[in-house]
Design an enzyme around this catalytic site. Sequence first.
Site, PDB file in Angstrom:
ATOM      1  N   HIS A  18      41.845 -82.191 -92.466  1.00  0.00           N
ATOM      2  CA  HIS A  18      42.335 -81.346 -91.356  1.00  0.00           C
ATOM      3  C   HIS A  18      42.732 -82.133 -90.116  1.00  0.00           C
ATOM      4  O   HIS A  18      43.320 -81.586 -89.197  1.00  0.00           O
ATOM      5  CB  HIS A  18      41.288 -80.294 -90.985  1.00  0.00           C
ATOM      6  CG  HIS A  18      40.087 -80.865 -90.290  1.00  0.00           C
ATOM      7  ND1 HIS A  18      39.150 -81.617 -90.954  1.00  0.00           N
ATOM      8  CD2 HIS A  18      39.683 -80.807 -89.003  1.00  0.00           C
ATOM      9  CE1 HIS A  18      38.218 -81.992 -90.093  1.00  0.00           C
ATOM     10  NE2 HIS A  18      38.518 -81.521 -88.899  1.00  0.00           N
ATOM     11  N   GLY A  20      44.642 -84.913 -90.263  1.00  0.00           N
ATOM     12  CA  GLY A  20      45.916 -85.582 -90.512  1.00  0.00           C
ATOM     13  C   GLY A  20      47.098 -84.693 -90.167  1.00  0.00           C
ATOM     14  O   GLY A  20      46.928 -83.535 -89.772  1.00  0.00           O
ATOM     15  N   MET A  21      48.289 -85.243 -90.333  1.00  0.00           N
ATOM     16  CA  MET A  21      49.496 -84.478 -89.981  1.00  0.00           C
ATOM     17  C   MET A  21      49.628 -83.244 -90.861  1.00  0.00           C
ATOM     18  O   MET A  21      49.846 -82.133 -90.351  1.00  0.00           O
ATOM     19  CB  MET A  21      50.735 -85.364 -90.126  1.00  0.00           C
ATOM     20  CG  MET A  21      52.026 -84.599 -89.882  1.00  0.00           C
ATOM     21  SD  MET A  21      53.445 -85.633 -89.579  1.00  0.00           S
ATOM     22  CE  MET A  21      53.437 -86.739 -90.962  1.00  0.00           C
ATOM     23  N   LEU A 111      48.513 -81.447-102.492  1.00  0.00           N
ATOM     24  CA  LEU A 111      49.744 -81.984-101.908  1.00  0.00           C
ATOM     25  C   LEU A 111      50.141 -83.280-102.617  1.00  0.00           C
ATOM     26  O   LEU A 111      49.428 -84.288-102.511  1.00  0.00           O
ATOM     27  CB  LEU A 111      49.537 -82.276-100.436  1.00  0.00           C
ATOM     28  CG  LEU A 111      49.853 -81.158 -99.442  1.00  0.00           C
ATOM     29  CD1 LEU A 111      49.628 -81.648 -98.029  1.00  0.00           C
ATOM     30  CD2 LEU A 111      51.281 -80.643 -99.601  1.00  0.00           C
ATOM     31  N   GLY A 112      51.236 -83.244-103.330  1.00  0.00           N
ATOM     32  CA  GLY A 112      51.795 -84.443-103.940  1.00  0.00           C
ATOM     33  C   GLY A 112      52.687 -85.154-102.937  1.00  0.00           C
ATOM     34  O   GLY A 112      52.563 -84.954-101.716  1.00  0.00           O
ATOM     35  N   TYR A 142      50.362 -95.528-104.443  1.00  0.00           N
ATOM     36  CA  TYR A 142      50.218 -94.162-103.912  1.00  0.00           C
ATOM     37  C   TYR A 142      50.831 -93.156-104.888  1.00  0.00           C
ATOM     38  O   TYR A 142      50.244 -92.117-105.193  1.00  0.00           O
ATOM     39  CB  TYR A 142      50.922 -94.099-102.559  1.00  0.00           C
ATOM     40  CG  TYR A 142      50.783 -92.791-101.834  1.00  0.00           C
ATOM     41  CD1 TYR A 142      49.555 -92.414-101.278  1.00  0.00           C
ATOM     42  CD2 TYR A 142      51.863 -91.928-101.689  1.00  0.00           C
ATOM     43  CE1 TYR A 142      49.432 -91.216-100.605  1.00  0.00           C
ATOM     44  CE2 TYR A 142      51.743 -90.726-101.007  1.00  0.00           C
ATOM     45  CZ  TYR A 142      50.526 -90.374-100.462  1.00  0.00           C
ATOM     46  OH  TYR A 142      50.394 -89.183 -99.793  1.00  0.00           O
ATOM     47  N   LYS A 146      49.047 -90.004-106.853  1.00  0.00           N
ATOM     48  CA  LYS A 146      49.507 -88.624-106.659  1.00  0.00           C
ATOM     49  C   LYS A 146      49.926 -87.985-107.988  1.00  0.00           C
ATOM     50  O   LYS A 146      49.715 -86.796-108.199  1.00  0.00           O
ATOM     51  CB  LYS A 146      50.662 -88.594-105.647  1.00  0.00           C
ATOM     52  CG  LYS A 146      50.192 -88.820-104.212  1.00  0.00           C
ATOM     53  CD  LYS A 146      49.441 -87.609-103.721  1.00  0.00           C
ATOM     54  CE  LYS A 146      48.861 -87.780-102.336  1.00  0.00           C
ATOM     55  NZ  LYS A 146      48.104 -86.597-101.896  1.00  0.00           N
ATOM     56  N   ARG A 215      67.107 -90.671 -96.320  1.00  0.00           N
ATOM     57  CA  ARG A 215      65.835 -89.952 -96.435  1.00  0.00           C
ATOM     58  C   ARG A 215      66.030 -88.505 -95.974  1.00  0.00           C
ATOM     59  O   ARG A 215      66.841 -88.233 -95.084  1.00  0.00           O
ATOM     60  CB  ARG A 215      64.746 -90.583 -95.557  1.00  0.00           C
ATOM     61  CG  ARG A 215      64.268 -91.947 -95.970  1.00  0.00           C
ATOM     62  CD  ARG A 215      63.420 -91.916 -97.236  1.00  0.00           C
ATOM     63  NE  ARG A 215      62.883 -93.231 -97.547  1.00  0.00           N
ATOM     64  CZ  ARG A 215      63.554 -94.185 -98.211  1.00  0.00           C
ATOM     65  NH1 ARG A 215      64.790 -93.966 -98.613  1.00  0.00           N
ATOM     66  NH2 ARG A 215      62.982 -95.345 -98.456  1.00  0.00           N
TER      67      ARG A 215
HETATM   68  P1  GDP Z   1      59.326 -94.519 -97.485  1.00  0.00           P
HETATM   69  O1  GDP Z   1      60.158 -93.308 -97.203  1.00  0.00           O
HETATM   70  O2  GDP Z   1      58.278 -94.279 -98.514  1.00  0.00           O
HETATM   71  O3  GDP Z   1      60.170 -95.729 -97.807  1.00  0.00           O
HETATM   72  O4  GDP Z   1      58.437 -94.866 -96.194  1.00  0.00           O
HETATM   73  P2  GDP Z   1      58.672 -95.139 -94.619  1.00  0.00           P
HETATM   74  O5  GDP Z   1      58.587 -93.863 -93.885  1.00  0.00           O
HETATM   75  O6  GDP Z   1      57.671 -96.183 -94.215  1.00  0.00           O
HETATM   76  O7  GDP Z   1      60.108 -95.837 -94.472  1.00  0.00           O
HETATM   77  C1  GDP Z   1      61.321 -95.192 -94.605  1.00  0.00           C
HETATM   78  C2  GDP Z   1      62.485 -96.146 -94.344  1.00  0.00           C
HETATM   79  O8  GDP Z   1      62.538 -96.460 -92.949  1.00  0.00           O
HETATM   80  C3  GDP Z   1      62.484 -97.492 -95.082  1.00  0.00           C
HETATM   81  O9  GDP Z   1      63.805 -97.755 -95.512  1.00  0.00           O
HETATM   82  C4  GDP Z   1      62.101 -98.483 -93.987  1.00  0.00           C
HETATM   83  O10 GDP Z   1      62.596 -99.779 -94.212  1.00  0.00           O
HETATM   84  C5  GDP Z   1      62.778 -97.851 -92.777  1.00  0.00           C
HETATM   85  N1  GDP Z   1      62.249 -98.289 -91.463  1.00  0.00           N
HETATM   86  C6  GDP Z   1      62.979 -98.783 -90.433  1.00  0.00           C
HETATM   87  N2  GDP Z   1      62.199 -99.109 -89.407  1.00  0.00           N
HETATM   88  C7  GDP Z   1      60.921 -98.782 -89.760  1.00  0.00           C
HETATM   89  C8  GDP Z   1      59.674 -98.872 -89.078  1.00  0.00           C
HETATM   90  O11 GDP Z   1      59.562 -99.327 -87.948  1.00  0.00           O
HETATM   91  N3  GDP Z   1      58.571 -98.418 -89.773  1.00  0.00           N
HETATM   92  C9  GDP Z   1      58.661 -97.885 -91.028  1.00  0.00           C
HETATM   93  N4  GDP Z   1      57.542 -97.437 -91.649  1.00  0.00           N
HETATM   94  N5  GDP Z   1      59.841 -97.814 -91.702  1.00  0.00           N
HETATM   95  C10 GDP Z   1      60.961 -98.251 -91.067  1.00  0.00           C
END
Ligand code: GDP
Length: 317
Positions: A18, A20-21, A111-112, A142, A146, A215
Amino acid sequence: MTTENFSLAGRRVYVAGHRGMAGSAICRRLEREGCTLLTATRAELDLRRQAETEAWMRANRPEAVFVASATVGGIIANSTRPAEFLYDNLAIEANIVNAAREVGVAKLLFLGASCMYPREAAQPVAEDALLTGLVEPTNEWYALAKIAGLKLCQAYRRQYGCDFITVVPNNLFGLNDRFDPTHGHVVAAMIMKFHTAKTEGREAVELWGTGSPLREFLYSEDMADACVFLMRTYSGEAPVNVGSGIEITIRQLAETIARTVGYEGRLAFDASKPDGIPRKLLDCTRIHDLGWRSSTSLEAGMAEAYRWYLDNVVSAA
Ligand code: GDP
């Protein structure tokens, strides 16, 4: 696909994780359901310990459980702490799922994570792509934990008739995220980096990778709304994807966050850092057909996330 009407009103509902995000967003969303919320801090209950978990579940007798507790982190944390990501998550989910069966929990939502799907899966990724190929190596530990959690829910459903379901959200951002420039996920890390650069008057911000990966970002409160919706309406072995349909490059994400924070300097991408999976968009046909869609725009969610960071992290420092 099985639908049902499982009301949370008047029930004892345990949200694991509870603080966490994901878990905190589910708790906020549950305030509207008229249920009795049960939570335990890490000091009160270490979910990696089987005996502790069983004792707590027997003493508190939840009727519904949201499993939002996990050892999580961004791309670097995932590759540098493989033992924690695998062991902690396997232990947490095995302990909760088994204890939930023992105390007769009526419904459990696990949650997966979208990294459970194969790296080479056809995009957008539908639920049936699971286990059709290898996962992205930067998330392997991870992802495997999951996948095991999803399989536990399916196995307990088949062997014991437990109504345990799995929800697969895409990249989350929002309130209560982990604001840590090294171990955090991309949105929280970028909010911190841009805020610090603005405050210190820096001319550039260093970001990881090339900026070209795509993403899909889902706001924490939308994810929580989807979880409560599925807890109430969905029953089945198959996992259910939850995305926003908002797919952008990491560079576009950085530009959005820079605008939100009010930073006008340069973005310096460090291509020696990993990009991770090139694309990870979820096919959300299943949840759309059930009657749910996300509603928060990236800009609106980002403004809320930044506000939360200012109020809770910057002011507390
Ligand atoms: P992912 O979605 O599982 O790869 O996890 P992340 O949220 O850590 O990263 C998403 C993408 O954001 C990857 O392509 C990272 O290289 C890029 N990225 C760019 N700058 C950052 C940073 O400062 N922190 C993180 N965590 N990712 C970054």
